[in-house]
Design a protein around this motif. Structure first.
Motif, mmCIF file in Angstrom:
data_model
loop_
_atom_site.group_PDB
_atom_site.id
_atom_site.type_symbol
_atom_site.label_atom_id
_atom_site.label_comp_id
_atom_site.label_asym_id
_atom_site.label_seq_id
_atom_site.Cartn_x
_atom_site.Cartn_y
_atom_site.Cartn_z
ATOM 1 N N PHE A 188 -3.494 -97.147 9.963
ATOM 2 C CA PHE A 188 -2.822 -96.827 11.215
ATOM 3 C C PHE A 188 -3.151 -97.908 12.246
ATOM 4 C CE2 PHE A 188 -2.529 -94.768 15.357
ATOM 5 C CZ PHE A 188 -1.387 -93.988 15.253
ATOM 6 N N GLY A 189 -2.114 -98.492 12.854
ATOM 7 C CA GLY A 189 -2.334 -99.522 13.865
ATOM 8 C C GLY A 189 -2.429 -100.922 13.291
ATOM 9 N N GLU A 190 -2.344 -101.043 11.976
ATOM 10 C CA GLU A 190 -2.420 -102.356 11.335
ATOM 11 C C GLU A 190 -1.001 -102.862 11.101
ATOM 12 O OE1 GLU A 190 -5.019 -104.120 7.633
ATOM 13 O OE2 GLU A 190 -3.829 -102.350 7.193
ATOM 14 N N SER A 191 -0.693 -104.046 11.635
ATOM 15 C CA SER A 191 0.658 -104.574 11.442
ATOM 16 C C SER A 191 0.768 -105.149 10.040
ATOM 17 C CB SER A 191 0.962 -105.664 12.466
ATOM 18 O OG SER A 191 0.272 -106.852 12.117
ATOM 19 N N PHE A 192 2.006 -105.346 9.581
ATOM 20 C CA PHE A 192 2.207 -105.934 8.256
ATOM 21 C C PHE A 192 1.521 -107.291 8.148
ATOM 22 C CE2 PHE A 192 4.937 -108.860 5.703
ATOM 23 C CZ PHE A 192 4.456 -108.474 4.463
ATOM 24 N N TYR A 193 1.529 -108.048 9.265
ATOM 25 C CA TYR A 193 0.975 -109.404 9.229
ATOM 26 C C TYR A 193 -0.551 -109.412 9.194
ATOM 27 C CZ TYR A 193 5.812 -110.098 10.180
ATOM 28 O OH TYR A 193 7.174 -110.030 10.068
ATOM 29 N N VAL A 223 0.722 -89.166 13.356
ATOM 30 C CA VAL A 223 0.076 -88.231 14.284
ATOM 31 C C VAL A 223 0.575 -86.811 14.008
ATOM 32 C CG1 VAL A 223 -0.176 -87.557 16.712
ATOM 33 C CG2 VAL A 223 -0.253 -89.988 16.074
ATOM 34 N N GLN A 224 1.887 -86.693 13.830
ATOM 35 C CA GLN A 224 2.490 -85.387 13.566
ATOM 36 C C GLN A 224 1.988 -84.839 12.228
ATOM 37 O OE1 GLN A 224 6.662 -85.524 12.715
ATOM 38 N NE2 GLN A 224 7.038 -83.448 13.429
ATOM 39 N N TYR A 225 1.876 -85.733 11.249
ATOM 40 C CA TYR A 225 1.459 -85.266 9.930
ATOM 41 C C TYR A 225 0.063 -84.664 9.974
ATOM 42 C CZ TYR A 225 1.342 -84.464 5.089
ATOM 43 O OH TYR A 225 1.281 -83.793 3.905
ATOM 44 N N ARG A 267 -8.603 -87.461 10.795
ATOM 45 C CA ARG A 267 -8.299 -87.382 9.360
ATOM 46 C C ARG A 267 -7.456 -88.556 8.872
ATOM 47 N NH1 ARG A 267 -5.244 -82.190 8.919
ATOM 48 N NH2 ARG A 267 -5.334 -82.510 6.672
ATOM 49 N N ALA A 268 -6.994 -89.407 9.800
ATOM 50 C CA ALA A 268 -6.144 -90.530 9.410
ATOM 51 C C ALA A 268 -6.979 -91.749 9.037
ATOM 52 C CB ALA A 268 -5.189 -90.865 10.551
ATOM 53 N N ASN A 269 -6.325 -92.700 8.391
ATOM 54 C CA ASN A 269 -6.963 -93.977 8.032
ATOM 55 C C ASN A 269 -6.588 -94.979 9.121
ATOM 56 O OD1 ASN A 269 -8.012 -96.226 6.765
ATOM 57 N ND2 ASN A 269 -6.563 -96.215 5.062
ATOM 58 N N ILE A 270 -7.508 -95.204 10.060
ATOM 59 C CA ILE A 270 -7.196 -96.001 11.257
ATOM 60 C C ILE A 270 -7.866 -97.367 11.171
ATOM 61 C CG2 ILE A 270 -7.298 -96.041 13.791
ATOM 62 C CD1 ILE A 270 -7.637 -92.983 13.691
ATOM 63 N N LYS A 271 -7.175 -98.370 11.667
ATOM 64 C CA LYS A 271 -7.755 -99.713 11.762
ATOM 65 C C LYS A 271 -9.071 -99.610 12.535
ATOM 66 C CE LYS A 271 -5.952 -103.068 14.532
ATOM 67 N NZ LYS A 271 -5.022 -104.127 14.964
ATOM 68 N N PRO A 272 -10.189 -100.095 11.957
ATOM 69 C CA PRO A 272 -11.509 -99.864 12.581
ATOM 70 C C PRO A 272 -11.590 -100.292 14.042
ATOM 71 C CG PRO A 272 -11.779 -100.806 10.397
ATOM 72 C CD PRO A 272 -10.305 -100.813 10.680
ATOM 73 N N SER A 273 -10.956 -101.442 14.393
ATOM 74 C CA SER A 273 -11.112 -101.948 15.761
ATOM 75 C C SER A 273 -10.456 -101.046 16.816
ATOM 76 C CB SER A 273 -10.548 -103.370 15.860
ATOM 77 O OG SER A 273 -9.171 -103.350 15.570
ATOM 78 N N ILE A 274 -9.531 -100.177 16.412
ATOM 79 C CA ILE A 274 -8.890 -99.314 17.419
ATOM 80 C C ILE A 274 -9.215 -97.844 17.196
ATOM 81 C CG2 ILE A 274 -6.971 -100.923 17.823
ATOM 82 C CD1 ILE A 274 -5.224 -98.883 16.167
ATOM 83 N N ARG A 275 -10.093 -97.574 16.247
ATOM 84 C CA ARG A 275 -10.351 -96.191 15.868
ATOM 85 C C ARG A 275 -10.847 -95.346 17.059
ATOM 86 N NH1 ARG A 275 -11.063 -92.687 11.646
ATOM 87 N NH2 ARG A 275 -12.766 -91.230 11.933
ATOM 88 N N ALA A 276 -11.835 -95.892 17.776
ATOM 89 C CA ALA A 276 -12.404 -95.130 18.890
ATOM 90 C C ALA A 276 -11.338 -94.828 19.949
ATOM 91 C CB ALA A 276 -13.561 -95.920 19.511
ATOM 92 N N ARG A 277 -10.512 -95.840 20.232
ATOM 93 C CA ARG A 277 -9.471 -95.667 21.247
ATOM 94 C C ARG A 277 -8.451 -94.597 20.804
ATOM 95 N NH1 ARG A 277 -4.782 -98.448 22.162
ATOM 96 N NH2 ARG A 277 -5.244 -100.132 20.697
ATOM 97 N N ILE A 278 -8.061 -94.641 19.530
ATOM 98 C CA ILE A 278 -7.075 -93.683 19.022
ATOM 99 C C ILE A 278 -7.640 -92.262 19.051
ATOM 100 C CG2 ILE A 278 -5.767 -92.980 16.963
ATOM 101 C CD1 ILE A 278 -4.609 -95.423 18.348
ATOM 102 N N LEU A 279 -8.920 -92.140 18.637
ATOM 103 C CA LEU A 279 -9.522 -90.805 18.638
ATOM 104 C C LEU A 279 -9.637 -90.263 20.060
ATOM 105 C CD1 LEU A 279 -12.281 -90.973 15.862
ATOM 106 C CD2 LEU A 279 -9.943 -90.113 15.734
ATOM 107 N N ALA A 280 -9.958 -91.163 21.009
ATOM 108 C CA ALA A 280 -10.067 -90.736 22.399
ATOM 109 C C ALA A 280 -8.693 -90.292 22.920
ATOM 110 C CB ALA A 280 -10.618 -91.874 23.249
ATOM 111 N N LYS A 281 -7.671 -91.014 22.484
ATOM 112 C CA LYS A 281 -6.322 -90.733 22.975
ATOM 113 C C LYS A 281 -5.795 -89.398 22.433
ATOM 114 C CE LYS A 281 -1.682 -92.743 22.945
ATOM 115 N NZ LYS A 281 -0.874 -93.860 22.453
ATOM 116 N N TYR A 282 -5.995 -89.177 21.143
ATOM 117 C CA TYR A 282 -5.413 -87.981 20.546
ATOM 118 C C TYR A 282 -6.402 -86.828 20.439
ATOM 119 C CZ TYR A 282 -1.496 -90.944 19.335
ATOM 120 O OH TYR A 282 -0.422 -91.776 19.400
ATOM 121 N N GLY A 283 -7.679 -87.137 20.707
ATOM 122 C CA GLY A 283 -8.685 -86.112 20.507
ATOM 123 C C GLY A 283 -8.936 -85.963 19.025
ATOM 124 N N SER A 284 -10.014 -85.368 18.661
ATOM 125 C CA SER A 284 -10.264 -85.132 17.245
ATOM 126 C C SER A 284 -11.036 -83.851 17.084
ATOM 127 C CB SER A 284 -11.031 -86.307 16.638
ATOM 128 O OG SER A 284 -12.402 -86.045 16.654
#
Lengths: 55, 387
Positions: free
Chosen positions: B184-189, B358-360, B367-384
């Motif tokens: 999650f959050g990782e671009s194809f490139y 997010v919906q899933y 529970r998602a597989n998040i790019k490590p560098s943004i994991r904390a930010r994503i968890l803060a944003k969506y709560g966990s």
């Protein structure tokens, strides 16, 4: 006791060890492993395992 | 009428002859050239990318989805039928024809640069599609099919896929440890170099470990990576001897393009999905909800039902013709062919797919597989749930 190897991913079922976390007790012979059992690593069917001499 | 239940009309596979299109598609660069000779329009050197990038997504939209499954009673006989095996084998000679002819044309064809470029991409695409052929064959357990898999992977320089896909990817799928599972959050490139490097490294280590157990060196001739790569070296070597040094950059770049095509498909198959860890740190078994699926007919025909990806991971040796659709699994909004175009444009991909992840997970992004560098930010944003 024999060992059986998954043809897809190389997971080894060791009769001596069984797979206790999946309810297959140590010492369970291969023929007594349920046919519905699949490879814990990759999901391949029981029929996708081959017997192998490994020491 | 109790007998009625036993005399249901015989089920026939509606896709039976459509699978032949898997052979046809391998010759696209050749038909494109034929159309060029006929019309004089250089545009036809680009037939292959136009079909794969626009016609197939369009057909997915027009034809729509097919959710039908073979009835349970037919699965065994359908899986046994040799016809379906031969259809896959037959794609390989056509693939080689495109590759050999394409390389010949690139060197000896006196092409304009825009014709040459179209040819390069066209041949690269057939090589990339051939990874799907190698994939289908590499999952089979017979010796012949496993060799054919290596042969199909040779023009695209992807021999290691033969090792890594079964014994690496299928074991670690939808975990942060799998190079071929996008986060999650990782671009194809970002995914592309991580996946290519990680897959080669993993394939090498898998064989090193296997051979070490037998007391053999990783450089043993039994190393499947070395065997598969050797076919590439022999093929590229023979072509270079025949056509001269200019054949080599063409073959290498078309292979890289083909590999990139496989990786963009890899990118969309498990984006953001993650198997949960058990108390001992091991992962739960791979389940249907760990893959993105699509029932769009056109792409499913060209990719041998690859989009019925959940069933593929649940039953990795199940042949393509018997793969089933599951209800309630993660679904892509379009077929893989259309989603490739979205994956090439990261902001569009994130806009379309991130809300789906997010919906899933019902908003529980822990529970998602998040790019490590943004994991904390994503968890803060969506709560966990665990926060």
């Amino acid at each position: 006791m024999k060992k059986w190897r998954c043809l897809v991913c190389d997971f080894v079922y060791d009769e001596a060890k069984g797979v206790p976390e999946e309810g297959i007790a140590p010492g369970t012979r291969w023929e007594d492993v349920p046919d519905s059992w699949t490879c814990p690593d990759c999901g391949a069917a029981k029929s996708d395992f081959v017997m192998e001499e490994i020491d | 009428m109790t007998t009625a239940t036993f005399s249901a009309p015989a089920w026939t596979d509606k896709k039976r002859y459509l699978w032949l299109l898997g052979i046809v598609v391998m010759g696209l660069p050749l038909y494109g050239y034929g159309l060029y000779l006929w019309t004089g329009l250089s545009l036809f050197f680009w037939t292959t990318p136009v079909i794969v990038y626009t016609l197939i997504p369009l057909l997915d939209r027009v034809i729509g989805e097919d959710e039908s499954n073979p009835p349970d009673g037919t699965m065994a006989s359908l899986a046994q039928e040799k016809y379906y095996r031969y259809v896959v084998y037959a794609a390989i000679p056509v693939q080689y024809l495109s590759f050999v002819w394409g390389t010949y044309m690139a060197v000896r064809g006196n092409l304009q640069w825009y014709q040459w470029l179209g040819l390069l991409i066209s041949v690269g695409m057939t090589s990339g599609l051939a990874i799907n052929v190698g994939h289908e064959l590499g999952h089979q357990t017979s010796k012949l099919e496993r060799w054919l898999a290596k042969i199909a992977l040779a023009p695209v320089m992807y021999g290691h896929f033969y090792v890594e896909h079964n014994r690496g990817h299928h074991v670690r799928v939808a975990t942060p440890e799998d190079p071929a599972t996008s986060r999650f959050g990782e671009s194809f490139y970002e995914f592309l170099p991580r996946c290519v490097y990680g897959s080669i490294k993993s394939a090498w280590e898998i064989e090193k470990l296997r051979l070490a157990k037998q007391g053999k060196s990783v450089w043993s001739i039994e190393n499947d990576n070395l065997q598969a790569w050797a076919i590439t070296v022999a093929l590229f070597g023979a072509m270079t001897v025949w056509l001269g040094w200019w054949a080599l950059p063409f073959m290498i770049v078309q292979g890289a393009y083909g590999g990139g095509l496989l990786e963009v498909v890899n990118y969309l198959e498990h984006y953001g999905l993650r198997r949960q860890q058990k108390a001992d740190g091991s992962y739960e078994r791979c389940q249907p909800h760990h893959s993105w699926n699509s029932n769009h007919s056109a792409t499913n025909i060209f990719l041998y039902h690859l989009q019925r990806h959940s069933d593929h991971h649940a039953n990795p040796t199940r042949s393509f013709q018997t793969l089933r659709n599951f209800d309630g699994v993660p679904r892509l909004p379009s077929g893989y062919a259309g989603m490739i175009m979205v994956a090439y444009i990261p902001w569009l991909w994130f806009r379309l797919m991130d809300p789906k992840v997010v919906q899933y997970y019902g908003g529980d992004m822990s529970r998602a597989n998040i790019k490590p560098s943004i994991r904390a930010r994503i968890l803060a944003k969506y709560g966990s749930a665990t926060a």
